[in-house]
Design a protein around this motif. Structure first.
Motif, PDB file in Angstrom:
ATOM      1  N   SER A 107      -8.900  26.616  39.274  1.00 31.81           N
ATOM      2  CA  SER A 107      -9.407  27.325  38.096  1.00 31.81           C
ATOM      3  C   SER A 107      -9.927  28.709  38.459  1.00 31.81           C
ATOM      4  CB  SER A 107     -10.514  26.513  37.429  1.00 31.81           C
ATOM      5  OG  SER A 107     -10.019  25.267  37.018  1.00 31.81           O
ATOM      6  N   GLU A 108     -10.648  28.802  39.561  1.00 33.09           N
ATOM      7  CA  GLU A 108     -11.188  30.089  39.999  1.00 33.09           C
ATOM      8  C   GLU A 108     -10.084  31.102  40.265  1.00 33.09           C
ATOM      9  OE1 GLU A 108     -13.935  31.972  43.598  1.00 33.09           O
ATOM     10  OE2 GLU A 108     -13.686  29.807  43.464  1.00 33.09           O
ATOM     11  N   TYR A 109      -8.966  30.622  40.806  1.00 30.87           N
ATOM     12  CA  TYR A 109      -7.866  31.527  41.144  1.00 30.87           C
ATOM     13  C   TYR A 109      -6.803  31.619  40.045  1.00 30.87           C
ATOM     14  CZ  TYR A 109     -10.009  31.999  45.654  1.00 30.87           C
ATOM     15  OH  TYR A 109     -10.900  32.301  46.656  1.00 30.87           O
ATOM     16  N   GLY A 110      -7.037  30.953  38.927  1.00 32.92           N
ATOM     17  CA  GLY A 110      -6.145  31.085  37.777  1.00 32.92           C
ATOM     18  C   GLY A 110      -4.789  30.435  37.942  1.00 32.92           C
ATOM     19  N   HIS A 111      -4.731  29.365  38.688  1.00 27.79           N
ATOM     20  CA  HIS A 111      -3.471  28.651  38.877  1.00 27.79           C
ATOM     21  C   HIS A 111      -3.339  27.592  37.780  1.00 27.79           C
ATOM     22  CE1 HIS A 111      -2.859  30.823  42.526  1.00 27.79           C
ATOM     23  NE2 HIS A 111      -3.921  30.300  43.103  1.00 27.79           N
ATOM     24  N   THR A 112      -2.797  28.023  36.660  1.00 25.49           N
ATOM     25  CA  THR A 112      -2.761  27.200  35.449  1.00 25.49           C
ATOM     26  C   THR A 112      -1.996  25.901  35.635  1.00 25.49           C
ATOM     27  OG1 THR A 112      -2.954  29.212  34.141  1.00 25.49           O
ATOM     28  CG2 THR A 112      -2.220  27.243  32.982  1.00 25.49           C
ATOM     29  N   GLU A 113      -0.801  25.962  36.221  1.00 22.91           N
ATOM     30  CA  GLU A 113       0.005  24.745  36.362  1.00 22.91           C
ATOM     31  C   GLU A 113      -0.651  23.743  37.308  1.00 22.91           C
ATOM     32  OE1 GLU A 113       2.396  23.834  34.292  1.00 22.91           O
ATOM     33  OE2 GLU A 113       1.863  25.722  33.338  1.00 22.91           O
ATOM     34  N   THR A 114      -1.254  24.225  38.367  1.00 24.45           N
ATOM     35  CA  THR A 114      -1.948  23.340  39.292  1.00 24.45           C
ATOM     36  C   THR A 114      -3.168  22.722  38.601  1.00 24.45           C
ATOM     37  OG1 THR A 114      -1.206  24.711  41.135  1.00 24.45           O
ATOM     38  CG2 THR A 114      -3.003  23.175  41.583  1.00 24.45           C
ATOM     39  N   THR A 115      -3.868  23.528  37.831  1.00 24.28           N
ATOM     40  CA  THR A 115      -5.019  23.035  37.058  1.00 24.28           C
ATOM     41  C   THR A 115      -4.562  21.949  36.090  1.00 24.28           C
ATOM     42  OG1 THR A 115      -6.171  25.151  37.263  1.00 24.28           O
ATOM     43  CG2 THR A 115      -6.841  23.721  35.437  1.00 24.28           C
ATOM     44  N   ARG A 116      -3.467  22.209  35.383  1.00 24.62           N
ATOM     45  CA  ARG A 116      -2.934  21.229  34.425  1.00 24.62           C
ATOM     46  C   ARG A 116      -2.578  19.919  35.149  1.00 24.62           C
ATOM     47  NH1 ARG A 116       0.458  24.235  31.779  1.00 24.62           N
ATOM     48  NH2 ARG A 116      -0.755  24.346  29.878  1.00 24.62           N
ATOM     49  N   LEU A 117      -1.917  20.037  36.282  1.00 19.24           N
ATOM     50  CA  LEU A 117      -1.535  18.846  37.045  1.00 19.24           C
ATOM     51  C   LEU A 117      -2.763  18.025  37.435  1.00 19.24           C
ATOM     52  CD1 LEU A 117       0.551  17.117  38.590  1.00 19.24           C
ATOM     53  CD2 LEU A 117       0.220  18.680  40.517  1.00 19.24           C
ATOM     54  N   LEU A 118      -3.798  18.685  37.934  1.00 17.00           N
ATOM     55  CA  LEU A 118      -5.023  17.981  38.323  1.00 17.00           C
ATOM     56  C   LEU A 118      -5.647  17.270  37.125  1.00 17.00           C
ATOM     57  CD1 LEU A 118      -6.506  20.706  40.668  1.00 17.00           C
ATOM     58  CD2 LEU A 118      -5.877  18.381  41.376  1.00 17.00           C
ATOM     59  N   LEU A 119      -5.654  17.931  35.979  1.00 17.54           N
ATOM     60  CA  LEU A 119      -6.282  17.370  34.783  1.00 17.54           C
ATOM     61  C   LEU A 119      -5.472  16.221  34.184  1.00 17.54           C
ATOM     62  CD1 LEU A 119      -7.392  20.724  33.180  1.00 17.54           C
ATOM     63  CD2 LEU A 119      -8.932  18.889  33.913  1.00 17.54           C
ATOM     64  N   GLU A 120      -4.151  16.287  34.315  1.00 16.41           N
ATOM     65  CA  GLU A 120      -3.301  15.270  33.696  1.00 16.41           C
ATOM     66  C   GLU A 120      -2.947  14.135  34.648  1.00 16.41           C
ATOM     67  OE1 GLU A 120      -0.110  17.562  31.990  1.00 16.41           O
ATOM     68  OE2 GLU A 120      -1.434  18.385  30.444  1.00 16.41           O
ATOM     69  N   ASN A 121      -3.466  14.171  35.855  1.00 18.90           N
ATOM     70  CA  ASN A 121      -3.236  13.120  36.840  1.00 18.90           C
ATOM     71  C   ASN A 121      -3.955  11.854  36.376  1.00 18.90           C
ATOM     72  OD1 ASN A 121      -2.924  11.683  39.318  1.00 18.90           O
ATOM     73  ND2 ASN A 121      -4.944  12.424  39.940  1.00 18.90           N
ATOM     74  N   GLU A 122      -3.190  10.827  36.072  1.00 18.75           N
ATOM     75  CA  GLU A 122      -3.785   9.590  35.548  1.00 18.75           C
ATOM     76  C   GLU A 122      -4.144   8.586  36.641  1.00 18.75           C
ATOM     77  OE1 GLU A 122      -1.190   8.096  32.533  1.00 18.75           O
ATOM     78  OE2 GLU A 122      -1.391   9.887  31.310  1.00 18.75           O
ATOM     79  N   THR A 123      -3.540   8.735  37.813  1.00 20.75           N
ATOM     80  CA  THR A 123      -3.784   7.791  38.906  1.00 20.75           C
ATOM     81  C   THR A 123      -5.229   7.838  39.372  1.00 20.75           C
ATOM     82  OG1 THR A 123      -1.523   8.148  39.624  1.00 20.75           O
ATOM     83  CG2 THR A 123      -2.977   7.051  41.172  1.00 20.75           C
ATOM     84  N   ASN A 124      -5.735   9.041  39.563  1.00 24.04           N
ATOM     85  CA  ASN A 124      -7.110   9.238  40.021  1.00 24.04           C
ATOM     86  C   ASN A 124      -7.665  10.422  39.221  1.00 24.04           C
ATOM     87  OD1 ASN A 124      -9.505   9.314  41.371  1.00 24.04           O
ATOM     88  ND2 ASN A 124      -8.625   9.574  43.404  1.00 24.04           N
ATOM     89  N   PRO A 125      -8.180  10.164  38.024  1.00 24.82           N
ATOM     90  CA  PRO A 125      -8.579  11.251  37.123  1.00 24.82           C
ATOM     91  C   PRO A 125      -9.665  12.153  37.708  1.00 24.82           C
ATOM     92  CG  PRO A 125      -8.603   9.132  35.986  1.00 24.82           C
ATOM     93  CD  PRO A 125      -8.420   8.853  37.450  1.00 24.82           C
ATOM     94  N   VAL A 126      -9.504  13.428  37.456  1.00 25.79           N
ATOM     95  CA  VAL A 126     -10.476  14.423  37.896  1.00 25.79           C
ATOM     96  C   VAL A 126     -11.543  14.558  36.808  1.00 25.79           C
ATOM     97  CG1 VAL A 126      -9.254  16.427  36.933  1.00 25.79           C
ATOM     98  CG2 VAL A 126     -10.735  16.733  38.905  1.00 25.79           C
ATOM     99  N   ASN A 127     -12.751  14.818  37.220  1.00 25.01           N
ATOM    100  CA  ASN A 127     -13.841  15.065  36.275  1.00 25.01           C
ATOM    101  C   ASN A 127     -13.911  16.573  36.038  1.00 25.01           C
ATOM    102  OD1 ASN A 127     -16.230  15.522  34.936  1.00 25.01           O
ATOM    103  ND2 ASN A 127     -17.463  14.224  36.261  1.00 25.01           N
ATOM    104  N   PRO A 128     -13.509  17.060  34.851  1.00 30.19           N
ATOM    105  CA  PRO A 128     -13.491  18.504  34.608  1.00 30.19           C
ATOM    106  C   PRO A 128     -14.881  19.115  34.470  1.00 30.19           C
ATOM    107  CG  PRO A 128     -12.937  17.347  32.601  1.00 30.19           C
ATOM    108  CD  PRO A 128     -13.057  16.303  33.687  1.00 30.19           C
ATOM    109  N   ASN A 129     -15.899  18.286  34.417  1.00 35.57           N
ATOM    110  CA  ASN A 129     -17.251  18.802  34.195  1.00 35.57           C
ATOM    111  C   ASN A 129     -18.174  18.684  35.408  1.00 35.57           C
ATOM    112  OD1 ASN A 129     -16.828  19.539  31.386  1.00 35.57           O
ATOM    113  ND2 ASN A 129     -16.597  17.344  31.070  1.00 35.57           N
ATOM    114  N   LEU A 130     -17.592  18.390  36.581  1.00 41.00           N
ATOM    115  CA  LEU A 130     -18.408  18.374  37.795  1.00 41.00           C
ATOM    116  C   LEU A 130     -18.939  19.774  38.067  1.00 41.00           C
ATOM    117  CD1 LEU A 130     -16.539  16.144  40.413  1.00 41.00           C
ATOM    118  CD2 LEU A 130     -18.774  15.750  39.391  1.00 41.00           C
TER     119      LEU A 130
END
Length: 168
Positions: A107-130
């Motif tokens: 997110s800091e570096y503006g990598h939108t597709e990588t950010t999307r992948l991390l957020l949509e990963n259902e196997t081990n969900p990322v917490n977007p509010n950490l």
């Protein structure tokens, strides 16, 4: 490589650091031969990284700064490497010494597709509010650095826009 992995379990991080040091300059039309050599070395490193993963390297090992392989791939916007790590049980919620996750980095570096992948990963969900040690979330960093598209992806994926920065 198997022996190297046995002696140094954090070899994956070392390979990724070498890999990202070889970045090919997309805008450099000159010196085509050098660019081709770099591309070939990048392909070789990707093969090594893939082999290390197949040999069951732990993708969640962290270096002295708390960085794991996923931090590196996310900061550099390498979506396919990030996907490979996530598919091999990399934990997207691992925090470095400053409390930042792979999502903070992308997110800091503006990598939108990588950010999307991390957020949509259902196997081990990322917490977007950490929050990191300064109280910043991935949304804070993305908006602070003016990455509008990345900010929109975060908001579409449950990043809390009213989550206060603890340092403010």
């Amino acid at each position: 490589l198997r022996q190297e992995l046995a002696l140094n379990p954090a070899i994956l991080i070392e390979y990724l650091k070498k890999y990202f040091d070889l970045e090919v300059d997309e805008e450099d039309d000159g010196e085509d031969e050098k660019q081709q050599q770099k591309q070939e070395r990048l392909r070789e490193f990707m093969e090594q990284i893939t082999l290390v993963i197949k040999l069951k390297a732990n993708p969640n090992l962290q270096d002295i700064d708390g960085w794991a392989a996923l931090h590196l791939s996310s900061m550099n916007g390498h979506t396919e490497t990030t996907r490979m790590l996530l598919n091999n049980k990399a934990n997207p919620n691992l925090q470095d010494q400053y409390g930042q996750t792979a999502l903070h980095k992308s997110s800091e570096y503006g990598h939108t597709e990588t950010t999307r992948l991390l957020l949509e990963n259902e196997t081990n969900p990322v917490n977007p509010n950490l929050q990191d040690s300064c109280g910043r979330t991935a949304l804070h960093l993305s908006s602070e650095y003016g990455h509008v598209e990345t900010t929109c992806v975060l908001l579409e994926n449950k990043a809390n826009p009213v989550n206060p920065n603890l340092q403010d």
